[in-house]
Enzyme design. Structure first.
Site, short mmCIF file in Angstrom:
data_model
loop_
_atom_site.label_atom_id
_atom_site.label_comp_id
_atom_site.label_asym_id
_atom_site.label_seq_id
_atom_site.Cartn_x
_atom_site.Cartn_y
_atom_site.Cartn_z
N GLU A 1 -31.17 113.56 -83.92
CA GLU A 1 -31.77 113.02 -82.96
C GLU A 1 -32.37 111.82 -83.17
OE1 GLU A 1 -34.53 116.57 -82.58
OE2 GLU A 1 -36.04 115.34 -83.94
N CYS B 1 -57.18 90.38 -75.37
CA CYS B 1 -58.03 90.04 -75.87
C CYS B 1 -58.17 91.01 -77.11
CB CYS B 1 -59.18 90.34 -74.91
SG CYS B 1 -59.36 89.23 -73.59
N GLU B 2 -57.23 90.96 -78.08
CA GLU B 2 -57.37 91.48 -79.29
C GLU B 2 -56.71 90.67 -80.39
OE1 GLU B 2 -58.18 94.48 -80.15
OE2 GLU B 2 -58.96 95.30 -78.09
N GLY C 1 -35.21 109.16 -87.67
CA GLY C 1 -35.94 108.26 -88.58
C GLY C 1 -34.85 107.33 -89.40
N TYR D 1 -48.08 98.52 -86.67
CA TYR D 1 -47.56 98.50 -88.14
C TYR D 1 -47.41 97.54 -88.80
CZ TYR D 1 -45.28 102.44 -85.45
OH TYR D 1 -45.15 103.73 -84.66
N ARG E 1 -45.03 97.32 -81.84
CA ARG E 1 -44.82 97.59 -83.23
C ARG E 1 -45.51 96.45 -84.30
NH1 ARG E 1 -40.56 97.73 -85.46
NH2 ARG E 1 -40.89 99.57 -86.65
N GLY F 1 -33.15 107.76 -82.62
CA GLY F 1 -33.61 106.81 -81.55
C GLY F 1 -33.44 105.51 -81.91
N ARG F 2 -33.99 104.95 -82.83
CA ARG F 2 -34.04 103.73 -83.43
C ARG F 2 -32.82 103.14 -83.65
NH1 ARG F 2 -38.66 101.87 -85.52
NH2 ARG F 2 -39.10 104.14 -86.08
C1 LIG Z 1 -39.77 109.90 -82.68
C2 LIG Z 1 -38.66 111.14 -83.13
C3 LIG Z 1 -37.45 110.82 -83.22
C4 LIG Z 1 -36.66 109.58 -83.27
O1 LIG Z 1 -37.19 109.00 -84.16
P1 LIG Z 1 -36.28 107.28 -84.49
O2 LIG Z 1 -37.15 106.82 -85.60
O3 LIG Z 1 -36.29 106.65 -83.31
O4 LIG Z 1 -34.94 107.78 -85.04
C5 LIG Z 1 -36.66 111.76 -83.31
N1 LIG Z 1 -37.33 113.36 -83.19
C6 LIG Z 1 -38.51 113.30 -83.10
C7 LIG Z 1 -38.94 114.89 -83.30
C8 LIG Z 1 -39.47 112.29 -83.11
O5 LIG Z 1 -40.84 112.57 -83.05
#
Ligand SMILES: *Cc1c(COP(=O)(O)O)cnc(C)c1O
Length: 416
Positions: free
Chosen positions: A272, A341-342, A230, A314, A310, A274-275
């Site tokens: 954990e 077609c959206e 997050g 969003y 995205r 990602g982004r």
């Molecule tokens: C989506 C998700 C992440 C990664 O979220 P980011 O916004 O990419 O950091 C980590 N843990 C869980 C459980 C998720 O669902």
């Protein structure tokens, strides 16, 4: 205002597009590796700090492997994601399974890999015991409910399907302790694309307090705390990136006060994300194929929301650079559209940009996470290729573009 920069020149992209047709996502290896090192350095005070890269954000095994080389683990939430981690050479407890509504085969495979299970519900204790056997180490996901606000992408925790309530956590750890589990972790994930540094400090504080209370009450020691993902990135030119050194030092203070202050065992800090890890280091490269003037001015590109959902999903902002026109003045207001077609298949709406000609190359920024990953085949759209811009400047194709044969692979036409 912080400028949005590119890790490649127009000439480089011209050479690349001569070999690999647009659209494609291209990832900047150097940027990703340096970013990974920066995160690890920021948390160097924390014993056993570990980032489990959220495979969901970018499931390309080449990137997962590269992150593994930087010392990251993998956070998985499906059977194929577990296989991606395995193929990328990430093993055992370097894999975390943070899924929800989890099917049995996922628990079974995760156990086979020796992954750490992060359970989303109290009923999953019996479910795991029945299908896969309880492991030696278990983590639970906490949903703080009304204690904590969420945001537009993830929603408010009380409305979220994830995790256990506080009361359930006490019951859950007690139950697994009685059933022989020896090692414990605690997890939460209540933010998405959050750019306020203090949010993560508050989250850490809530989790440390909870760990102290659970440890006291149940006479157990916690081995790790997982602060989730997050962490936001600056999609807009004016956005300020999160100050990881600040977040880390504030979490360190709270750690000293609560974990050390209350005499608890050393606790591993895990994340954990990602982004934060790959988001800014991916770029969707696409060409303008049509110009259309009706009530508004449209530029039609050869990518569509199947390559990057995205903005449509969003209303998210993704910066767009017209290659070779980086220093030109934004003189015209455009909608940049795909071919679905959206009507929400738009990468930008009413965006002031330099004059665009058909044949121009557009670079859509910050597609390294939740970009290709969210792709789909609606409207018969085929997924793009993924390229890696290596540290030495060479380019490696790390996933080819889909073909029509891929699209039809699940149909047996002989039955028609
Ligand atoms: C989506 C998700 C992440 C990664 O979220 P980011 O916004 O990419 O950091 C980590 N843990 C869980 C459980 C998720 O669902």
């Amino acid at each position: 205002m912080l400028p949005k920069t590119l890790p490649f020149t127009k000439q480089q992209i011209d050479e690349i597009t001569a070999k690999y047709p647009t659209p494609f996502h291209i990832y900047d290896e150097k940027g990703i590796r340096e970013n990974a090192k920066k995160l690890i350095k920021a948390f160097s005070w924390a014993p056993g700090f570990k980032e489990y890269f959220a495979v969901k954000a970018n499931p390309n095994p080449y990137l997962v492997k590269l992150l593994g080389e930087e010392g990251f683990g993998a956070d998985c939430s499906s059977l194929p994601e577990l296989v991606i981690a395995e193929k990328a050479g990430i093993t055992g407890e370097n894999i975390m399974l943070t899924s929800n509504n989890t099917p049995a085969d996922e628990f079974i495979y995760a156990r086979k890999l020796g992954a750490t299970l992060n359970l989303d519900d109290i009923t999953h204790i019996d479910y795991v015991e029945k299908h896969a056997g309880l492991p030696e180490i278990i983590s639970f996901r906490y949903n703080p409910g009304p204690l904590k606000g969420g945001n537009a992408i993830i929603g408010i925790p009380e409305e979220a399907k994830y995790g256990l309530t506080r009361d359930q956590l006490f019951e859950a750890y007690k139950t697994v302790k009685e059933r022989g589990v020896k090692r414990f972790g605690l997890h939460t994930m209540i933010a998405s694309n959050e750019l306020h540094a203090d949010y993560f400090v508050d989250t850490a504080e809530i989790l440390f307090e909870l760990i102290a209370d659970l440890s006291d009450k149940l006479k157990i020691d916690f081995e790790f705390v997982n602060l989730g993902g997050g962490f936001g990135i600056p999609y807009r030119p004016g956005d300020k990136p999160l100050d990881l050194e600040y977040i880390s030092s504030r979490i360190h203070e709270v750690y000293e006060e609560i974990i050390i202050g209350r005499g608890l065992k050393p606790l591993k800090i895990c994340m954990e994300s990602g982004r934060l890890i790959t988001g800014p280091f991916g770029f969707l490269v696409t060409k303008a194929i049509h110009k259309k003037e009706i009530y508004k001015s449209y530029i039609g590109v050869d990518a569509c929301m199947a390559d990057l959902m995205r903005p449509a999903l969003y209303g998210a902002y993704h910066h767009i650079t017209i290659l070779g026109k980086e220093d030109d003045k934004p003189v015209k207001k455009y909608d940049i559209t795909g071919s679905l077609c959206e009507n929400n298949d738009k990468f930008a709406i009413d965006r002031m940009l330099p004059e665009i000609k058909t044949g121009d190359t557009l670079v859509i920024h910050d597609t390294g996470a939740h970009g290709y990953a969210m792709g789909f085949n609606y409207n018969g759209k085929l997924r793009s290729a993924e390229l890696l811009l290596k540290e030495d400047g060479s380019v490696k194709q790390i996933r080819r573009a889909e073909t029509m044969d891929d699209y039809f692979a699940t149909i047996d036409f002989s039955g028609l």
